[in-house]
Design a protein around this motif. Structure first.
Motif, PDB file in Angstrom:
ATOM      1  N   SER A 224       0.849  -1.203   0.000  1.00  0.00           N
ATOM      2  CA  SER A 224       0.000   0.000   0.000  1.00  0.00           C
ATOM      3  C   SER A 224       0.878   1.246   0.000  1.00  0.00           C
ATOM      4  N   ASP A 301      -6.681  -2.160  -3.518  1.00  0.00           N
ATOM      5  CA  ASP A 301      -5.885  -2.788  -2.474  1.00  0.00           C
ATOM      6  C   ASP A 301      -6.646  -4.025  -2.007  1.00  0.00           C
ATOM      7  N   GLU A 302      -5.926  -5.087  -1.682  1.00  0.00           N
ATOM      8  CA  GLU A 302      -6.553  -6.360  -1.281  1.00  0.00           C
ATOM      9  C   GLU A 302      -7.502  -6.846  -2.378  1.00  0.00           C
TER      10      GLU A 302
END
Ligand code: ADP
Ligand code: MG
Length: 509
Positions: A224, A301-302
């Protein structure tokens, strides 16, 4: 007598001309709005009546009919209040009827007669300019509208009374000035990241060629953090790009204070995002994150935590550069030419591949988790890298890291080479990632040893046709970063390594 006022209905980022016709005639007392109004437009009746009353203008006991022409075009939004009120004022003789003929009007009314800001002032101003009219818009939207051009006559009154006074000549409104570009906030810098040299290199390559990027690594490895530093190495938006991006943000009501920024958008939707939030749509058609990221970055993200249908809906914009939303009776399209950057853990527990770690659920932990990402989406990712956790030595005694400014200069030079090459050929592309597959074969010619390497790798790893072209595109960017025309063996080797990593991931799934 019928008073006529020009306004617009938004479809995508286009403003389609709409004429508000107002007639005051004897008959049953009341006001009626026709012409496919949605709920916000229908409620306009109450706001207009109250605002006129507050401005000292009471309606005569007659029948008021408002028609929004063309009648078959759906009208959404609250920006029809002001044109309706002005049409009514013209019909009642409160402002000269011909005063409005040179203007396109948008604005929402408050009950006290003041004019509230609306979304879409910038595209409305551009539509007005196209038909050689001026624009009347709310005071708070004036700075945004003024960006559409210095030659457009813009009136941005605070209230109905201020506008009426302007037309009477008692209180002249001055043209709003375009708001100063928001200064780029202090962006996080690449120099903050210790170690991770190969991840930083991949970030630079992705930025230089506009390539889609996937980072895979255990929690806390800095994925991140790396993504958040991408905006600091991207070149600023060019003038036409700035206008296009701002139009989308204007329609979405996201230009705060009408200030435009030449920073590339960096959008980070949460993994609970719905389809409407990501690709647009919903009750009132609005651009989604994919469109708000136009000419910039969409960071997921993820990635495996996003609902699969939602992520797969991105395949269309990734291919065509636009999001198409089908409505009950029409289709809306928003530009969405974004660069996809995604990050994920290698498995459910996040530690697969770490030395000494064995997942509790064995190999299934990894394969099930990675299997949530569909092959077709994976295929559209040019660069895939592993981001291992940094070692303590890297953190404690780091080498001096390059700052974002240094990397940004290299990225800008590589982008300029690409733009110049495409311009020479008269093509609209700006980056290698957007180049068509047929063309990349002629633009990316490897030298003999590079060709041999590519041939061997394609055979050994069984590249698909798309995979083969993607390797060429990335290699082209690597050569552009080095400032050379012919692709060498090292460029192909690096490009192939990014590709093999993603084939490995697909195979694991
Ligand atoms: N290479 C690095 N240099 C400096 N700090 C780091 C590095 N990698 C991780 N960190 C620290 O770890 C934190 C977590 O990183 P983060 O980017 O959230 O990891 P991830 O997204 O991979 O789970 C960061 O906020 C930072 O403080
Ligand atoms: Mg993270």
């Amino acid at each position: 007598m019928v008073a006529r006022v020009s306004t617009v209905a938004f479809q995508g980022i286009e403003g389609l001309p709409v004429e508000v016709q107002v007639m005051v005639a004897p008959g049953k007392v009341g006001m009626q709005i026709v012409g496919l109004p949605d709920k916000a437009v229908a409620e306009s009746r109450e706001r207009v009546q109250a605002a006129l009353h507050a401005s000292g203008l009471s309606l005569p006991p007659k029948r008021v009919t408002v028609n929004l022409a063309p009648a078959d075009l759906p009208k959404e939004g609250s920006h029809f209040d002001l044109p309706i009120a002005l049409g009514l004022m013209a019909a009642l003789g409160a402002i000269p009827g011909d005063a409005l003929s040179g203007y396109l009007v948008i604005g929402e009314l408050n009950l006290d007669g003041t004019i509230a800001p609306i979304a879409g002032a910038l595209p409305a101003a551009i539509s007005a300019n196209a038909v050689e009219k001026g624009l009347i818009c709310p005071a708070d939207s004036g700075a945004e509208a003024a960006w559409a051009g210095s030659e457009i006559d813009i009136l941005a009154p605070r209230s109905l009374i201020a506008l009426a006074n302007h037309f009477r000549g008692t209180q002249v409104l001055s043209r709003p000035a375009p708001a100063i570009r928001a200064q780029p906030a202090n962006l996080p810098d690449l120099a903050d990241i210790k170690g991770q040299e190969s991840a930083k290199r991949a970030l630079e390559v992705a930025a230089a060629g506009g390539h889609n990027l996937l980072m895979v690594g255990p929690p806390g490895s800095g994925k991140s953090m790396l993504a958040a530093r991408l905006p600091s190495i991207l070149p600023p938006l060019s003038a036409p790009e700035l206008l296009e991006v701002s139009m989308i943000h204007s329609i979405a009501g996201q230009l705060s204070g009408g200030k435009l920024s030449d920073r590339r958008p960096f959008r980070t939707p949460h993994h609970s995002a719905t389809m409407a939030a990501l690709v647009g749509g919903g009750l009132r058609a609005r651009p989604g994150e994919a469109s708000l990221a136009h000419h910039g970055i969409l960071f997921l993200d993820e990635l495996p935590e996003f609902a699969s249908p939602v992520v797969d809906a991105l395949r269309q914009p990734l291919e065509t550069g636009e999001c198409i939303i089908a409505r009950a009776n029409h289709r809306v399209s928003y530009p969405s030419d974004f660069q996809l950057v995604a990050a994920m853990n290698p498995c459910r527990c996040g530690m697969a591949g770490e030395p000494g770690h064995v997942c509790a659920r064995g190999i299934r932990c990894q394969s099930e988790y990675q299997g949530r990402i569909s092959g077709p989406l994976m295929d559209r990712i040019d660069i895939r890298i592993d981001v291992p956790a940094v070692s303590a030595t890297d953190l404690i005694r780091p080498r001096v890291a390059e700052s974002s400014a240094v990397v940004a200069a290299r990225v800008a030079a590589a982008r300029e080479r690409q733009r110049e090459r495409f311009r020479r050929l008269g093509l609209p592309f700006a980056t290698n990632a957007r180049c068509s597959t047929a063309l990349i074969e002629t633009l990316a010619e490897p030298d003999p040893s590079g060709l041999q390497l590519l041939r061997d790798a394609a055979e050994k790893f069984r590249f698909s046709a798309r995979g083969y072209h993607r390797v060429l595109k990335v290699a082209r960017t690597l050569a552009d970063l080095d400032g050379v025309e012919t692709l060498g063996r090292i460029h192909l080797a690096e490009a192939i390594s990014y590709r093999i990593a993603s084939e490995r991931l697909t195979a694991a799934a």
